[in-house]
Every structure is written in C-alpha cells, then in structure tokens.
Design a protein around this motif. Structure first.
Motif, mmCIF file in Angstrom:
data_model
loop_
_atom_site.group_PDB
_atom_site.id
_atom_site.type_symbol
_atom_site.label_atom_id
_atom_site.label_comp_id
_atom_site.label_asym_id
_atom_site.label_seq_id
_atom_site.Cartn_x
_atom_site.Cartn_y
_atom_site.Cartn_z
ATOM 1 N N ASP A 249 -25.977 -5.261 -7.062
ATOM 2 C CA ASP A 249 -26.567 -5.522 -8.369
ATOM 3 C C ASP A 249 -25.550 -5.569 -9.498
ATOM 4 O OD1 ASP A 249 -29.191 -5.424 -7.230
ATOM 5 O OD2 ASP A 249 -29.018 -3.235 -7.190
ATOM 6 N N SER A 250 -24.279 -5.353 -9.200
ATOM 7 C CA SER A 250 -23.264 -5.314 -10.253
ATOM 8 C C SER A 250 -21.906 -5.689 -9.668
ATOM 9 C CB SER A 250 -23.186 -3.907 -10.866
ATOM 10 O OG SER A 250 -22.056 -3.793 -11.711
ATOM 11 N N ASP A 251 -21.149 -6.481 -10.415
ATOM 12 C CA ASP A 251 -19.788 -6.839 -10.026
ATOM 13 C C ASP A 251 -18.754 -5.870 -10.595
ATOM 14 O OD1 ASP A 251 -20.351 -9.098 -8.493
ATOM 15 O OD2 ASP A 251 -20.271 -10.459 -10.217
ATOM 16 N N ASP A 252 -19.186 -4.821 -11.262
ATOM 17 C CA ASP A 252 -18.252 -3.983 -12.007
ATOM 18 C C ASP A 252 -17.254 -3.245 -11.118
ATOM 19 O OD1 ASP A 252 -19.366 -4.746 -14.359
ATOM 20 O OD2 ASP A 252 -20.507 -2.905 -14.699
ATOM 21 N N THR A 253 -17.715 -2.688 -10.003
ATOM 22 C CA THR A 253 -16.886 -1.722 -9.281
ATOM 23 C C THR A 253 -16.872 -1.973 -7.788
ATOM 24 O OG1 THR A 253 -17.457 -0.059 -10.954
ATOM 25 C CG2 THR A 253 -16.453 0.734 -8.924
ATOM 26 N N GLY A 254 -15.735 -2.427 -7.290
ATOM 27 C CA GLY A 254 -15.491 -2.476 -5.853
ATOM 28 C C GLY A 254 -14.717 -1.242 -5.442
ATOM 29 N N LEU A 255 -15.079 -0.651 -4.332
ATOM 30 C CA LEU A 255 -14.430 0.565 -3.842
ATOM 31 C C LEU A 255 -13.789 0.299 -2.487
ATOM 32 C CD1 LEU A 255 -17.189 3.184 -4.722
ATOM 33 C CD2 LEU A 255 -15.151 2.613 -6.055
ATOM 34 N N GLN A 256 -12.468 0.420 -2.438
ATOM 35 C CA GLN A 256 -11.748 0.341 -1.173
ATOM 36 C C GLN A 256 -11.964 1.650 -0.428
ATOM 37 O OE1 GLN A 256 -9.316 -2.016 0.504
ATOM 38 N NE2 GLN A 256 -10.024 -0.506 1.997
ATOM 39 N N ASP A 257 -12.589 1.556 0.719
ATOM 40 C CA ASP A 257 -12.857 2.746 1.522
ATOM 41 C C ASP A 257 -11.733 2.892 2.545
ATOM 42 O OD1 ASP A 257 -14.096 4.947 2.689
ATOM 43 O OD2 ASP A 257 -16.083 4.037 2.670
ATOM 44 N N ALA A 258 -12.042 3.398 3.703
ATOM 45 C CA ALA A 258 -11.033 3.726 4.700
ATOM 46 C C ALA A 258 -10.168 2.523 5.064
ATOM 47 C CB ALA A 258 -11.718 4.263 5.956
ATOM 48 N N THR A 259 -8.866 2.772 5.183
ATOM 49 C CA THR A 259 -7.941 1.859 5.854
ATOM 50 C C THR A 259 -7.141 2.689 6.834
ATOM 51 O OG1 THR A 259 -7.731 0.411 3.915
ATOM 52 C CG2 THR A 259 -6.028 0.247 5.600
ATOM 53 N N ILE A 260 -7.203 2.326 8.093
ATOM 54 C CA ILE A 260 -6.513 3.110 9.126
ATOM 55 C C ILE A 260 -5.945 2.171 10.178
ATOM 56 C CG2 ILE A 260 -8.674 3.477 10.397
ATOM 57 C CD1 ILE A 260 -5.849 6.065 10.173
ATOM 58 N N VAL A 261 -4.721 2.435 10.613
ATOM 59 C CA VAL A 261 -4.109 1.729 11.734
ATOM 60 C C VAL A 261 -3.779 2.769 12.797
ATOM 61 C CG1 VAL A 261 -2.150 0.349 12.532
ATOM 62 C CG2 VAL A 261 -3.185 -0.123 10.304
ATOM 63 N N ASP A 262 -4.234 2.522 14.014
ATOM 64 C CA ASP A 262 -3.965 3.431 15.128
ATOM 65 C C ASP A 262 -2.455 3.601 15.274
ATOM 66 O OD1 ASP A 262 -3.430 4.300 17.917
ATOM 67 O OD2 ASP A 262 -5.599 4.110 18.143
ATOM 68 N N PRO A 263 -1.970 4.849 15.412
ATOM 69 C CA PRO A 263 -0.521 5.070 15.520
ATOM 70 C C PRO A 263 0.155 4.231 16.608
ATOM 71 C CG PRO A 263 -1.656 7.162 15.252
ATOM 72 C CD PRO A 263 -2.725 6.119 15.422
ATOM 73 N N ARG A 264 -0.573 3.926 17.682
ATOM 74 C CA ARG A 264 0.030 3.136 18.760
ATOM 75 C C ARG A 264 0.349 1.715 18.320
ATOM 76 N NH1 ARG A 264 -4.402 3.088 23.099
ATOM 77 N NH2 ARG A 264 -5.653 2.889 21.186
ATOM 78 N N HIS A 265 -0.233 1.279 17.213
ATOM 79 C CA HIS A 265 -0.107 -0.116 16.801
ATOM 80 C C HIS A 265 0.575 -0.271 15.441
ATOM 81 C CE1 HIS A 265 -2.624 -1.416 20.150
ATOM 82 N NE2 HIS A 265 -3.427 -0.403 19.859
ATOM 83 N N ARG A 266 1.224 0.784 14.981
ATOM 84 C CA ARG A 266 1.909 0.680 13.704
ATOM 85 C C ARG A 266 3.220 -0.084 13.862
ATOM 86 N NH1 ARG A 266 0.225 6.790 11.689
ATOM 87 N NH2 ARG A 266 -1.983 6.272 11.450
ATOM 88 N N GLY A 267 3.708 -0.604 12.743
ATOM 89 C CA GLY A 267 4.934 -1.391 12.772
ATOM 90 C C GLY A 267 4.701 -2.881 12.894
ATOM 91 N N HIS A 268 3.445 -3.310 12.888
ATOM 92 C CA HIS A 268 3.106 -4.729 13.023
ATOM 93 C C HIS A 268 2.539 -5.317 11.734
ATOM 94 C CE1 HIS A 268 3.835 -4.802 17.363
ATOM 95 N NE2 HIS A 268 3.213 -3.629 17.418
ATOM 96 N N ARG A 269 2.664 -4.607 10.613
ATOM 97 C CA ARG A 269 2.168 -5.060 9.313
ATOM 98 C C ARG A 269 0.651 -5.234 9.299
ATOM 99 N NH1 ARG A 269 6.695 -7.679 6.747
ATOM 100 N NH2 ARG A 269 8.551 -6.647 7.564
ATOM 101 N N LEU A 270 -0.038 -4.492 10.173
ATOM 102 C CA LEU A 270 -1.484 -4.673 10.271
ATOM 103 C C LEU A 270 -2.212 -4.190 9.020
ATOM 104 C CD1 LEU A 270 -2.102 -3.641 13.999
ATOM 105 C CD2 LEU A 270 -2.007 -5.956 13.034
ATOM 106 N N GLY A 271 -1.714 -3.123 8.387
ATOM 107 C CA GLY A 271 -2.364 -2.629 7.181
ATOM 108 C C GLY A 271 -2.415 -3.699 6.109
ATOM 109 N N LEU A 272 -1.311 -4.377 5.886
ATOM 110 C CA LEU A 272 -1.285 -5.444 4.892
ATOM 111 C C LEU A 272 -2.188 -6.599 5.294
ATOM 112 C CD1 LEU A 272 1.712 -6.769 2.906
ATOM 113 C CD2 LEU A 272 0.163 -8.388 3.997
ATOM 114 N N LEU A 273 -2.095 -7.012 6.552
ATOM 115 C CA LEU A 273 -2.896 -8.148 7.009
ATOM 116 C C LEU A 273 -4.392 -7.847 6.915
ATOM 117 C CD1 LEU A 273 -0.703 -9.190 10.055
ATOM 118 C CD2 LEU A 273 -1.076 -10.542 7.974
ATOM 119 N N LEU A 274 -4.788 -6.626 7.249
ATOM 120 C CA LEU A 274 -6.193 -6.248 7.172
ATOM 121 C C LEU A 274 -6.698 -6.270 5.728
ATOM 122 C CD1 LEU A 274 -6.221 -3.271 9.690
ATOM 123 C CD2 LEU A 274 -7.626 -5.338 9.882
ATOM 124 N N LYS A 275 -5.950 -5.617 4.832
ATOM 125 C CA LYS A 275 -6.413 -5.511 3.449
ATOM 126 C C LYS A 275 -6.410 -6.876 2.767
ATOM 127 C CE LYS A 275 -5.916 -1.662 1.231
ATOM 128 N NZ LYS A 275 -5.475 -0.439 0.544
#
Length: 325
Positions: A249-275
């Motif tokens: 009902d409103s465009d005022d407030t977007g809230l970024q909730d959880a962002t998580i990358v499994d430790p086994r898969h870190r180092g692949h820039r997945l956090g940036l690509l996901l967000k």
C-alpha cells in the motif's frame, strides 16, 4: 492488553511518536503491519501494555517471547510520548515487563534501539543504560533512494559474474517454490550463527519449512510484498539467499531482510550478484519505491563493501542492548 483496533491505534500512536523523536528520518512500520507482527505465531509470542493518564495514552510497551529457541530470552520495548518523558512512565512499564519476563521463565532481556547518523545516543539508549542494559553490538543502517544507479549495478554484476561460473540465480515473489523451501529454511537458520553477533548472548534459531510458511503467511496479512533471490550451486543446493519486502500500500519503505551465503560457497561474489538481481527485480515491479534500508554489523566489512558498491549510503545505526534479570 488484548489489542482491539482502538486500543492498538492508541498503542501505535505512542510508539510512533517515540520512534520519530529518536530517529525522525528512519524507517517505520505502518500501523496495520505492526498489529499483525504483534499477533504472534507459534514461533514467537508478544504481549502488549498501554499506559494511560486521564484517558490519554502516554506510554506503550511490548514483550516478545521466542517459543522455539532462545527460551531464556525476553525482548522488551518501552515507548513514552516525548512530552510525557521524565514522569516515571517508562520505568513503571519496564518494571511490568520485568515481572512478565520472569513469569515466563526468562533470565535475560534483549532490545534494539535505532538512531540517526551523527550521534550514538538517544533517549532510548540513555534509558536502557540507566537500567543496566549494556550495548553488545552496533549495526550501521544504510539506505538507497532514487535515482537508483541500475547501470552501475549492472557493471558490478558483469565484473562479478565470472567468479560465479556454474551458479544460477533464481528469483521469486512472496512464496518460496516448494522445491526450494527446505534449503531456504536451512540458510535462514544460518543467519543466527553466521552473521556477526558481537557480544550478544543468543542461541541458534530453529528453522524449517513450516517456519518459512508461517512468515510468508504473516507478511501476506501485513500486506507486505516480498522479493527473494537465491543462488543455486552446481549440485542443486542453495548457496545463498537475499530478501526485500515493501508494503503493498506504500512505496515509502523497502526493507532489506536476510542476506546469507553458505560458507562453503563464499568467494564467488554471490552476495553482490544476489542483491543486485533482487534489487533490479524489485525496481522493475515497483519503480516508485522511495527507500530501501539495510543493516550490517559494523564488523561485517565484506557485506558493507557490497552495499556501498550497490549505492547504499550510511543513514543511522541500530544498537543491541542486553542484560541479565
């Protein structure tokens, strides 16, 4: 109290007046959203109190009680109208919350207080410290506002993509597809073990598909739309996930909730690509969005760097305070 619409309207009026006094430019829940939050679920209960003086609502309080994990923890919040401060209203409400916490078998209390950039203290932090709460963790809040730099985000994606060869980004709205929900729950559970928690005394959360579905149903009642992006590894498991929600009902407030990358898969820039993928999908569907807020522990330099690459700018802080009962 049992929150009738009128009772809760009075409760919310106190809540929002206190919040705006401490952080006038910060994100706020809408009244119908917060009413649903405090209905509680099988995973988390909430009790509300309203303080009145001569028929006028002057103070409000809530006590959150985890029901699946962290069973010795209570989550109190106290709000007092700014013009009614220094009359003992907050102290009386906190004493009531203390008794309710002990009655529920809780031995520690955890609360979060937000404030604007430029000062590390508000009336809320002063109150918490007066009653023996100590600051255990500080998160920095950042915000994006139009115009969103989608061209710059696309360039960052192109640079990151070669590092994620073999991974696939999928997106969905509101309800996780059945084939992903178990893996999604596994990663949500990791948020309470992998994300920096500073000096907080906090147990790992218990997550399963039922808890994901409960959250989705609650957001539907809140009239909040949700955008999710997940990274699938070559073996089909979920390597990472990120979530943004916005009121229907409103465009005022977007809230970024959880962002998580499994430790086994870190180092692949997945956090940036996901967000980046999730933000682009959000803006395609809701081009009028005015803000997207995100929070990171001040020690989480990796995620902070990603957020700054995507265009987030510092706009405040959130402090976690805890004490033993």
């Amino acid at each position: 109290m049992s929150a009738s619409d009128a009772d809760f309207a009075a409760w919310y009026e106190v809540h929002i007046s206190a919040r705006l006094a401490d952080h006038p430019t910060g994100p706020q829940w809408l009244e119908p959203e917060l009413k649903v939050v405090y209905e509680g679920t099988e995973h988390h209960a909430a009790q509300l109190w309203l303080a009145e003086d001569g028929g006028k609502a002057v103070g409000a309080a809530v006590l959150g009680l985890p029901l699946r994990d962290n069973l010795t923890l209570a989550e109190p919040e106290v709000f007092v109208r700014p013009e009614e401060s220094r009359r003992g209203i907050g102290s009386a409400l906190l004493a009531t919350l203390d008794e309710a916490s002990k009655a529920a078998g809780r031995t520690s209390q955890l609360l979060y207080i937000e404030g604007p950039t430029g000062t590390g203290h508000t009336s809320g932090t002063v109150f918490a410290e007066k009653y023996g709460f100590t600051r255990r963790m500080t998160e920095i809040s950042r915000v994006q506002r139009p115009p969103f730099d989608l061209d710059g985000i696309a360039r960052a994606e192109e640079e990151a993509r070669p590092h994620a060869a073999g991974y696939r980004i999928v997106t969905w709205r509101d309800r996780a597809p059945d084939e992903y929900v178990d893996e999604y729950a596994r990663l949500e559970g990791r948020m309470s073990t992998d994300a920096p928690l500073g000096e907080l005394d906090y147990e790992p959360e218990t997550w399963d598909a039922a808890r994901i579905r409960t959250g989705e149903q609650r957001r539907e009642r809140m009239r909040r739309a949700t955008w999710v992006a997940a990274a699938l590894a070559p073996d089909g498991t979920m390597a990472g996930v990120t979530v943004i929600s916005v009121s229907r009902d409103s465009d005022d407030t977007g809230l970024q909730d959880a962002t998580i990358v499994d430790p086994r898969h870190r180092g692949h820039r997945l956090g940036l690509l996901l967000k980046a993928a999730n933000l682009r999908q959000l803006l395609a569907d809701r081009p009028g969005v005015q803000t997207v807020w995100t929070w990171n522990a001040d020690s989480n330099t990796h995620m902070i760097a990603i957020n700054e690459t995507l265009g987030y700018q510092v706009a405040g802080w959130s402090a976690a305070y805890q004490r033993s009962l």
